[in-house]
Design a protein around this motif. Sequence first.
Motif, PDB file in Angstrom:
ATOM      1  N   LYS A   1      25.021  17.807 -40.991  1.00  0.00           N
ATOM      2  CA  LYS A   1      23.684  17.410 -41.438  1.00  0.00           C
ATOM      3  C   LYS A   1      22.592  17.765 -40.426  1.00  0.00           C
ATOM      4  CE  LYS A   1      25.363  13.636 -44.345  1.00  0.00           C
ATOM      5  NZ  LYS A   1      25.359  12.168 -44.583  1.00  0.00           N
ATOM      6  N   ALA A   2      22.987  18.134 -39.212  1.00  0.00           N
ATOM      7  CA  ALA A   2      22.033  18.558 -38.183  1.00  0.00           C
ATOM      8  C   ALA A   2      22.750  19.491 -37.221  1.00  0.00           C
ATOM      9  CB  ALA A   2      21.481  17.351 -37.433  1.00  0.00           C
ATOM     10  N   LYS A   3      21.974  20.347 -36.547  1.00  0.00           N
ATOM     11  CA  LYS A   3      22.538  21.209 -35.520  1.00  0.00           C
ATOM     12  C   LYS A   3      22.421  20.575 -34.135  1.00  0.00           C
ATOM     13  CE  LYS A   3      21.782  25.686 -37.786  1.00  0.00           C
ATOM     14  NZ  LYS A   3      21.114  27.009 -37.674  1.00  0.00           N
ATOM     15  N   ARG A   4      21.336  19.839 -33.953  1.00  0.00           N
ATOM     16  CA  ARG A   4      21.078  19.215 -32.652  1.00  0.00           C
ATOM     17  C   ARG A   4      20.525  17.812 -32.869  1.00  0.00           C
ATOM     18  NH1 ARG A   4      19.772  24.422 -32.676  1.00  0.00           N
ATOM     19  NH2 ARG A   4      17.861  23.882 -33.800  1.00  0.00           N
ATOM     20  N   MET A   5      20.919  16.894 -31.996  1.00  0.00           N
ATOM     21  CA  MET A   5      20.383  15.544 -32.028  1.00  0.00           C
ATOM     22  C   MET A   5      20.093  15.081 -30.600  1.00  0.00           C
ATOM     23  SD  MET A   5      20.194  14.517 -35.232  1.00  0.00           S
ATOM     24  CE  MET A   5      20.017  12.732 -35.080  1.00  0.00           C
ATOM     25  N   LEU A   6      18.868  14.606 -30.384  1.00  0.00           N
ATOM     26  CA  LEU A   6      18.511  13.967 -29.129  1.00  0.00           C
ATOM     27  C   LEU A   6      18.889  12.490 -29.262  1.00  0.00           C
ATOM     28  CD1 LEU A   6      17.110  13.921 -26.346  1.00  0.00           C
ATOM     29  CD2 LEU A   6      14.942  13.529 -27.555  1.00  0.00           C
ATOM     30  N   VAL A   7      19.804  12.039 -28.437  1.00  0.00           N
ATOM     31  CA  VAL A   7      20.309  10.672 -28.552  1.00  0.00           C
ATOM     32  C   VAL A   7      20.154   9.939 -27.224  1.00  0.00           C
ATOM     33  CG1 VAL A   7      21.954  11.274 -30.366  1.00  0.00           C
ATOM     34  CG2 VAL A   7      22.673  11.396 -27.970  1.00  0.00           C
ATOM     35  N   GLY A   8      20.012   8.634 -27.312  1.00  0.00           N
ATOM     36  CA  GLY A   8      19.880   7.843 -26.095  1.00  0.00           C
ATOM     37  C   GLY A   8      19.318   6.474 -26.396  1.00  0.00           C
ATOM     38  N   SER A   9      18.822   5.818 -25.365  1.00  0.00           N
ATOM     39  CA  SER A   9      18.256   4.487 -25.544  1.00  0.00           C
ATOM     40  C   SER A   9      17.396   4.133 -24.344  1.00  0.00           C
ATOM     41  CB  SER A   9      19.366   3.447 -25.717  1.00  0.00           C
ATOM     42  OG  SER A   9      20.211   3.413 -24.581  1.00  0.00           O
ATOM     43  N   CYS A  10      16.569   3.094 -24.521  1.00  0.00           N
ATOM     44  CA  CYS A  10      15.680   2.660 -23.446  1.00  0.00           C
ATOM     45  C   CYS A  10      15.558   1.143 -23.458  1.00  0.00           C
ATOM     46  CB  CYS A  10      14.296   3.301 -23.589  1.00  0.00           C
ATOM     47  SG  CYS A  10      13.432   2.849 -25.117  1.00  0.00           S
ATOM     48  N   SER A  11      15.103   0.606 -22.343  1.00  0.00           N
ATOM     49  CA  SER A  11      14.907  -0.834 -22.233  1.00  0.00           C
ATOM     50  C   SER A  11      13.698  -1.123 -21.364  1.00  0.00           C
ATOM     51  CB  SER A  11      16.145  -1.495 -21.632  1.00  0.00           C
ATOM     52  OG  SER A  11      15.988  -2.902 -21.547  1.00  0.00           O
ATOM     53  N   ASP A  12      12.866  -2.062 -21.814  1.00  0.00           N
ATOM     54  CA  ASP A  12      11.721  -2.515 -21.020  1.00  0.00           C
ATOM     55  C   ASP A  12      12.180  -3.183 -19.733  1.00  0.00           C
ATOM     56  OD1 ASP A  12       9.993  -1.669 -22.968  1.00  0.00           O
ATOM     57  OD2 ASP A  12       9.110  -3.628 -23.371  1.00  0.00           O
ATOM     58  N   SER A  13      11.280  -3.242 -18.768  1.00  0.00           N
ATOM     59  CA  SER A  13      11.557  -3.955 -17.528  1.00  0.00           C
ATOM     60  C   SER A  13      10.605  -5.132 -17.386  1.00  0.00           C
ATOM     61  CB  SER A  13      11.392  -3.013 -16.330  1.00  0.00           C
ATOM     62  OG  SER A  13      10.060  -2.535 -16.261  1.00  0.00           O
ATOM     63  N   GLY A  14      10.954  -6.041 -16.479  1.00  0.00           N
ATOM     64  CA  GLY A  14      10.035  -7.114 -16.144  1.00  0.00           C
ATOM     65  C   GLY A  14      10.491  -8.504 -16.541  1.00  0.00           C
ATOM     66  N   PRO A  15       9.787  -9.507 -16.070  1.00  0.00           N
ATOM     67  CA  PRO A  15      10.192 -10.899 -16.250  1.00  0.00           C
ATOM     68  C   PRO A  15      10.248 -11.362 -17.695  1.00  0.00           C
ATOM     69  CG  PRO A  15       7.963 -10.756 -15.335  1.00  0.00           C
ATOM     70  CD  PRO A  15       8.557  -9.389 -15.261  1.00  0.00           C
ATOM     71  N   TYR A  16       9.454 -10.774 -18.582  1.00  0.00           N
ATOM     72  CA  TYR A  16       9.448 -11.229 -19.970  1.00  0.00           C
ATOM     73  C   TYR A  16      10.697 -10.761 -20.726  1.00  0.00           C
ATOM     74  CZ  TYR A  16       4.717 -12.151 -18.552  1.00  0.00           C
ATOM     75  OH  TYR A  16       3.629 -12.599 -17.855  1.00  0.00           O
ATOM     76  N   VAL A  17      11.379  -9.767 -20.164  1.00  0.00           N
ATOM     77  CA  VAL A  17      12.666  -9.333 -20.719  1.00  0.00           C
ATOM     78  C   VAL A  17      13.809 -10.085 -20.043  1.00  0.00           C
ATOM     79  CG1 VAL A  17      14.211  -7.365 -21.082  1.00  0.00           C
ATOM     80  CG2 VAL A  17      11.735  -7.050 -21.229  1.00  0.00           C
ATOM     81  N   TRP A  18      13.709 -10.236 -18.733  1.00  0.00           N
ATOM     82  CA  TRP A  18      14.814 -10.775 -17.952  1.00  0.00           C
ATOM     83  C   TRP A  18      14.843 -12.305 -17.891  1.00  0.00           C
ATOM     84  CZ3 TRP A  18      12.983  -7.044 -13.591  1.00  0.00           C
ATOM     85  CH2 TRP A  18      13.306  -5.728 -13.950  1.00  0.00           C
ATOM     86  N   GLY A  19      13.716 -12.953 -18.206  1.00  0.00           N
ATOM     87  CA  GLY A  19      13.612 -14.400 -18.048  1.00  0.00           C
ATOM     88  C   GLY A  19      14.644 -15.182 -18.845  1.00  0.00           C
ATOM     89  N   GLY A  20      14.914 -14.761 -20.074  1.00  0.00           N
ATOM     90  CA  GLY A  20      15.874 -15.473 -20.904  1.00  0.00           C
ATOM     91  C   GLY A  20      17.263 -15.488 -20.296  1.00  0.00           C
ATOM     92  N   PHE A  21      17.644 -14.382 -19.658  1.00  0.00           N
ATOM     93  CA  PHE A  21      18.965 -14.314 -19.029  1.00  0.00           C
ATOM     94  C   PHE A  21      19.021 -15.208 -17.788  1.00  0.00           C
ATOM     95  CE2 PHE A  21      18.410 -10.160 -21.168  1.00  0.00           C
ATOM     96  CZ  PHE A  21      19.448 -10.263 -22.076  1.00  0.00           C
TER      97      PHE A  21
END
Length: 426
Positions: free
Chosen positions: A186-206
């Motif tokens: 269905k495709a010849k090429r795919m750009l794949v990956g992922s990302c995550s924000d940084s900072g206290p508003y992401v990490w605070g819950g953990f």
Amino acid sequence: MKNRVVVTGLGVCAPNGVGLGTFRESLVQAKSGITHYEDLQKLKFSCQVAGKPNINTVNLNEYFSKVQLRGLDSSGLIYGVLAGVDAWKDAQLVKSNDTNPDWDSGIVFGTGILGVDKFRDSIYKLDKGDVRRLGSTSVIQTMASGISAYLGGILGLGNQVTTNSSACTTGTEAILMGFERIQSGKAKRMLVGSCSDSGPYVWGGFDAMRILPRKFNETPDKASRPMSATAAGFVPGSGAGALVLESLESALARGVKIYAEVLGGAINSGGQRAGGSMTAPNNAAVQRCIQEAIANAGIDAEAIDAINGHLTATTKDTTEIENWCQALNRRGDEFPYVNSFKSHFGHCLAAAGSIESVAAVLQLEQHQLFANLNCEDVHPDILKLVSNDKIPRETLNFPAKIIAKASFGFGDVNACLILSKYQDSL
């Protein structure tokens, strides 16, 4: 006949290196990217150390237009674009022309939470009645698919352009989704990956969950300790990893470098049953995922030379090793080499699988296995399962042919990817 799928481009924006060269060198030299952050201390976090890419020296004008840079305040989106564009260039691909998109190329680029800082800023403006001051980019910077939309527009790709989200499994899942699209034609090429924000508003819950280490604020490079007897929780991280997957036929026709081959993989869920929960895995599901990945790749369990595990430096590390033993039916000296890159840059959440997969591919390319940092005191329960010398403490010269990379995420979701050194014929 299913298409063979290879990796022809890599890009990374990680706490221990922004750009492929710096990232590779940090891994080879076992250099930690985890540091202490004063803002976490001021906010009275128990864990004040984290992994965050240093993009201060990056010229964002090389990645974004002037219009896109106006009001740009989404760290995850920035990390994802840096990694994605770099991977595309590394594969010797160019942006499509202004007339037609590249119909043969698409994107699966995942995230967990996108644009937290932008969202916070927008809420404050709304609470003050300043809706007109939100600007025209608040939506695209905070919607989950903003990252794939940005990359799709920058590169001009006309195949499937989408975003996936499955907690810590996101990046590995994205690779497998792109792999399946190419494999099926269905495709010849795919750009794949992922990302995550940084900072206290992401990490605070953990931090509130008390699953982050609290005793290493003065020694941040010692904080992330996968498989260690003194592991005290995972160190939060952020960033992005990206890979260009391509049909072997297309890669050979273009005459480009082939880093590795994706042989196959599997994705499943434990259904939060039989011991599985929102935060703990169903062990039977983990083992099943590994075994299905091996079957899908068309190999035997004995062919796996090394494992790059999820291994977060929590009490579940021993359980994960036991699951690998059960799934592979290999223990002691027969167990593959195993490492966790979270000791180098922390647990990058939604970005973990993609950044770690870039590193796993580099191991195949470099004929090396990168070290487990802070693992001088391997947990005794792990040593009952795996020989001590199968857990490298320094970069090891080893020509691995097949590496299994796995991710296990909140919600009892699992993904296992089988990567191979590229061979002309199989």
